[in-house]
Design a protein around this motif. Structure first.
Motif: not given
Length: 75
Positions: A15-18, A20-25, A45-48, A53-60
C-alpha cells in the motif's frame, strides 16, 4: 504473533508503494531552487484535499512500516 506482523508488514509495504506512486510530482518545482525561482516553489507548498490526505497517509504508513520492522527485528 510474528506471522501476523509479517503479513501486515507485507500489506503495508504494498500500500505504501502504491500511495507514493499516486503522489503529485514535485521534482520539477524543486529544480527552481537552483535557478532562483524559489518564490513560486514555496508559494505552492500548501496541500489541500486529496493531496493532503495522501501525504498524511504516506506518513502514517511509513511510521507503521518502521515500527513493525523494528518489532520484528527485536522479536
Amino acid at each position: 504473533m510474528t506471522e501476523f506482523l509479517e503479513i501486515s508488514l507485507l500489506v503495508i509495504s504494498i500500500v505504501l508503494i502504491a500511495i507514493v506512486l499516486l503522489q503529485s510530482n514535485k521534482a520539477s518545482d524543486a529544480g527552481q531552487i537552483i535557478t532562483g525561482g524559489n518564490e513560486a516553489l514555496f508559494g505552492k507548498m500548501k496541500e489541500r484535499g486529496l493531496e493532503l490526505f495522501i501525504s498524511r497517509l504516506t506518513l502514517i504508513l511509513g511510521l507503521l512500516f518502521f515500527l513493525i520492522s523494528f518489532l520484528l527485528f527485536v522479536m
